[in-house]
Design a protein around this motif. Structure first.
Motif, PDB file in Angstrom:
ATOM      1  N   ALA A   1       1.257  -1.452   0.482  1.00 44.76           N
ATOM      2  CA  ALA A   1       0.039   0.123  -0.152  1.00 44.76           C
ATOM      3  C   ALA A   1       1.024   1.734  -0.774  1.00 44.76           C
ATOM      4  O   ALA A   1       0.172   2.529   0.347  1.00 44.76           O
ATOM      5  N   GLY A   2       1.392   1.050  -0.943  1.00 42.93           N
ATOM      6  CA  GLY A   2       2.881   2.566  -0.611  1.00 42.93           C
ATOM      7  C   GLY A   2       3.321   2.678   0.335  1.00 42.93           C
ATOM      8  O   GLY A   2       4.308   3.824   0.351  1.00 42.93           O
ATOM      9  N   GLU A   3       3.838   1.725   1.350  1.00 39.39           N
ATOM     10  CA  GLU A   3       4.331   2.154   2.833  1.00 39.39           C
ATOM     11  C   GLU A   3       5.330   0.872   2.274  1.00 39.39           C
ATOM     12  O   GLU A   3       5.285  -0.349   2.710  1.00 39.39           O
ATOM     13  N   PRO A   4       6.675   1.397   3.094  1.00 37.57           N
ATOM     14  CA  PRO A   4       8.137   0.023   3.047  1.00 37.57           C
ATOM     15  C   PRO A   4       7.633  -0.203   4.347  1.00 37.57           C
ATOM     16  O   PRO A   4       6.766  -0.368   5.937  1.00 37.57           O
ATOM     17  N   VAL A   5       7.603  -1.810   4.292  1.00 35.06           N
ATOM     18  CA  VAL A   5       7.446  -3.174   5.197  1.00 35.06           C
ATOM     19  C   VAL A   5       8.955  -3.759   5.459  1.00 35.06           C
ATOM     20  O   VAL A   5       8.610  -4.188   6.522  1.00 35.06           O
ATOM     21  N   GLY A   6       8.951  -3.837   4.493  1.00 33.50           N
ATOM     22  CA  GLY A   6      10.473  -5.256   4.430  1.00 33.50           C
ATOM     23  C   GLY A   6      11.743  -3.830   3.796  1.00 33.50           C
ATOM     24  O   GLY A   6      11.827  -3.379   3.130  1.00 33.50           O
ATOM     25  N   PHE A   7      13.589  -4.597   4.116  1.00 31.28           N
ATOM     26  CA  PHE A   7      14.165  -4.816   3.165  1.00 31.28           C
ATOM     27  C   PHE A   7      15.025  -5.322   3.195  1.00 31.28           C
ATOM     28  O   PHE A   7      15.269  -6.327   3.830  1.00 31.28           O
ATOM     29  N   ALA A   8      16.286  -5.576   2.007  1.00 30.11           N
ATOM     30  CA  ALA A   8      17.872  -6.272   2.229  1.00 30.11           C
ATOM     31  C   ALA A   8      18.767  -5.760   1.598  1.00 30.11           C
ATOM     32  O   ALA A   8      18.280  -4.793   0.331  1.00 30.11           O
ATOM     33  N   GLY A   9      19.351  -5.409   2.030  1.00 32.49           N
ATOM     34  CA  GLY A   9      20.713  -4.674   1.756  1.00 32.49           C
ATOM     35  C   GLY A   9      21.795  -5.797   0.556  1.00 32.49           C
ATOM     36  O   GLY A   9      21.927  -6.760   1.525  1.00 32.49           O
ATOM     37  N   ILE A  10      22.330  -6.077  -0.359  1.00 32.71           N
ATOM     38  CA  ILE A  10      23.191  -6.850  -0.448  1.00 32.71           C
ATOM     39  C   ILE A  10      24.599  -5.785  -1.090  1.00 32.71           C
ATOM     40  O   ILE A  10      24.712  -5.217  -1.782  1.00 32.71           O
ATOM     41  N   ALA A  11      25.839  -6.733  -1.307  1.00 32.79           N
ATOM     42  CA  ALA A  11      26.442  -6.153  -1.248  1.00 32.79           C
ATOM     43  C   ALA A  11      27.891  -7.862  -1.971  1.00 32.79           C
ATOM     44  O   ALA A  11      27.688  -8.454  -0.937  1.00 32.79           O
ATOM     45  N   GLU A  12      27.899  -7.506  -3.449  1.00 42.01           N
ATOM     46  CA  GLU A  12      28.994  -8.688  -3.664  1.00 42.01           C
ATOM     47  C   GLU A  12      28.479  -9.925  -3.803  1.00 42.01           C
ATOM     48  O   GLU A  12      29.666 -10.957  -2.881  1.00 42.01           O
ATOM     49  N   GLY A  13      26.872 -10.069  -4.164  1.00 39.04           N
ATOM     50  CA  GLY A  13      26.994 -11.633  -3.753  1.00 39.04           C
ATOM     51  C   GLY A  13      26.629 -12.139  -2.397  1.00 39.04           C
ATOM     52  O   GLY A  13      25.834 -12.996  -2.139  1.00 39.04           O
ATOM     53  N   ASN A  14      26.744 -10.964  -1.084  1.00 34.02           N
ATOM     54  CA  ASN A  14      25.963 -11.176   0.071  1.00 34.02           C
ATOM     55  C   ASN A  14      24.771 -10.059   0.658  1.00 34.02           C
ATOM     56  O   ASN A  14      24.922  -8.949   0.193  1.00 34.02           O
ATOM     57  N   LEU A  15      24.043 -11.371   0.969  1.00 35.10           N
ATOM     58  CA  LEU A  15      22.809 -10.931   1.539  1.00 35.10           C
ATOM     59  C   LEU A  15      23.537  -9.851   3.242  1.00 35.10           C
ATOM     60  O   LEU A  15      23.666 -10.935   3.854  1.00 35.10           O
ATOM     61  N   GLU A  16      23.684  -8.729   3.280  1.00 38.27           N
ATOM     62  CA  GLU A  16      24.191  -8.125   4.218  1.00 38.27           C
ATOM     63  C   GLU A  16      22.882  -7.716   5.280  1.00 38.27           C
ATOM     64  O   GLU A  16      23.760  -7.657   6.533  1.00 38.27           O
ATOM     65  N   MET A  17      21.538  -7.917   5.186  1.00 37.10           N
ATOM     66  CA  MET A  17      20.706  -7.395   6.263  1.00 37.10           C
ATOM     67  C   MET A  17      19.758  -7.735   5.710  1.00 37.10           C
ATOM     68  O   MET A  17      18.746  -7.381   3.755  1.00 37.10           O
ATOM     69  N   LEU A  18      18.738  -8.365   6.377  1.00 30.26           N
ATOM     70  CA  LEU A  18      17.086  -8.173   5.923  1.00 30.26           C
ATOM     71  C   LEU A  18      16.129  -8.259   6.832  1.00 30.26           C
ATOM     72  O   LEU A  18      16.622  -8.675   8.021  1.00 30.26           O
ATOM     73  N   PHE A  19      15.644  -7.423   6.631  1.00 22.99           N
ATOM     74  CA  PHE A  19      14.376  -6.590   8.083  1.00 22.99           C
ATOM     75  C   PHE A  19      13.391  -6.495   7.767  1.00 22.99           C
ATOM     76  O   PHE A  19      12.669  -6.428   6.341  1.00 22.99           O
ATOM     77  N   VAL A  20      12.255  -7.663   8.061  1.00 24.62           N
ATOM     78  CA  VAL A  20      10.927  -7.017   7.678  1.00 24.62           C
ATOM     79  C   VAL A  20      10.113  -6.870   9.112  1.00 24.62           C
ATOM     80  O   VAL A  20      10.521  -6.634  10.187  1.00 24.62           O
ATOM     81  N   THR A  21       9.498  -5.449   8.793  1.00 22.83           N
ATOM     82  CA  THR A  21       8.970  -4.437  10.127  1.00 22.83           C
ATOM     83  C   THR A  21       7.789  -6.168  11.099  1.00 22.83           C
ATOM     84  O   THR A  21       7.668  -6.868  10.977  1.00 22.83           O
ATOM     85  N   ASP A  22       8.089  -6.386  11.918  1.00 16.52           N
ATOM     86  CA  ASP A  22       7.467  -6.873  13.533  1.00 16.52           C
ATOM     87  C   ASP A  22       6.152  -7.491  12.756  1.00 16.52           C
ATOM     88  O   ASP A  22       5.692  -8.571  13.044  1.00 16.52           O
ATOM     89  N   GLU A  23       5.219  -6.347  12.742  1.00 17.78           N
ATOM     90  CA  GLU A  23       3.877  -6.381  12.369  1.00 17.78           C
ATOM     91  C   GLU A  23       3.560  -7.438  11.012  1.00 17.78           C
ATOM     92  O   GLU A  23       2.619  -7.563  10.711  1.00 17.78           O
ATOM     93  N   ALA A  24       4.817  -7.589  10.256  1.00 19.14           N
ATOM     94  CA  ALA A  24       4.476  -7.903   9.199  1.00 19.14           C
ATOM     95  C   ALA A  24       5.113  -8.990   8.816  1.00 19.14           C
ATOM     96  O   ALA A  24       5.523  -9.963   7.378  1.00 19.14           O
ATOM     97  N   ARG A  25       5.895  -9.583   9.916  1.00 19.51           N
ATOM     98  CA  ARG A  25       6.735 -10.630  10.037  1.00 19.51           C
ATOM     99  C   ARG A  25       5.800 -12.073   9.730  1.00 19.51           C
ATOM    100  O   ARG A  25       4.618 -12.291  10.182  1.00 19.51           O
ATOM    101  N   GLY A  26       6.116 -13.148   8.479  1.00 21.89           N
ATOM    102  CA  GLY A  26       5.130 -14.183   8.884  1.00 21.89           C
ATOM    103  C   GLY A  26       4.854 -14.468   7.699  1.00 21.89           C
ATOM    104  O   GLY A  26       3.477 -14.861   7.066  1.00 21.89           O
ATOM    105  N   GLU A  27       4.242 -13.303   7.002  1.00 22.49           N
ATOM    106  CA  GLU A  27       3.376 -13.099   5.907  1.00 22.49           C
ATOM    107  C   GLU A  27       4.451 -13.331   4.256  1.00 22.49           C
ATOM    108  O   GLU A  27       3.253 -13.152   2.972  1.00 22.49           O
TER     109      GLU A  27
END
Length: 151
Positions: free
Chosen positions: A64-90
């Motif tokens: 709905a146009g609002e960020p609910v998660g993101f991931a950060g990538i560098a050189e083939g490595n997943l450096e970060m992946l986070f999803v807001t607690d309210e949307a976890r498991g979806e």
């Protein structure tokens, strides 16, 4: 219900979006990283927008146009992946991971050993442990598992 709304993954990010992504990080880490010392939490949060986000290619999941998660990538490595607690498991984390693998060449991820939910998440999606460090990348006492995608 929010879980029924379509999630869109986009590979665009602007610095003005940093506060929303920091809030997602805060929500996710508070829910999953109970092992983290408060001083480490504060230090990491203080470096997200200024140091960590600029060091990776960010992809953002929005609903709905609002960020609910993101991931950060560098050189083939997943450096970060986070999803807001309210949307976890979806399925948002899976969507982000699939995008990172398919379009950004991700084959590796490091994960805190104490974060059993994340360890299980990556293992159930084809990652296998190939190494372990007693300390994290900052020399802190948070054992880190090195995982690689099994083909």
């Amino acid at each position: 219900m929010q879980g029924e709304q379509v999630v869109k993954i986009r590979a665009s990010y602007g610095p003005a979006e940093s506060p929303a992504l920091v809030e997602i990080w805060r929500s996710a880490v508070r829910a999953t990283h109970d092992f983290l010392e408060e001083s480490d939490f504060d230090r990491i949060e203080g470096n997200l927008a200024s140091a960590y986000f600029p060091a990776v290619s960010l992809i953002v999941a929005e609903r709905a146009g609002e960020p609910v998660g993101f991931a950060g990538i560098a050189e083939g490595n997943l450096e970060m992946l986070f999803v807001t607690d309210e949307a976890r498991g979806e399925g948002i984390g899976t969507d982000l991971l699939n995008e990172a693998i398919a379009n950004f060449g991700v084959t590796k991820v490091d994960v805190n050993e104490q974060n059993s939910g994340a360890c299980g998440f990556y293992r159930s999606r084809g990652f296998a442990q190939v190494g372990r460090d007693v300390l994290d990348g900052d020399g802190r006492p948070y054992p880190t598992l090195h995982l690689e995608l099994s083909q």
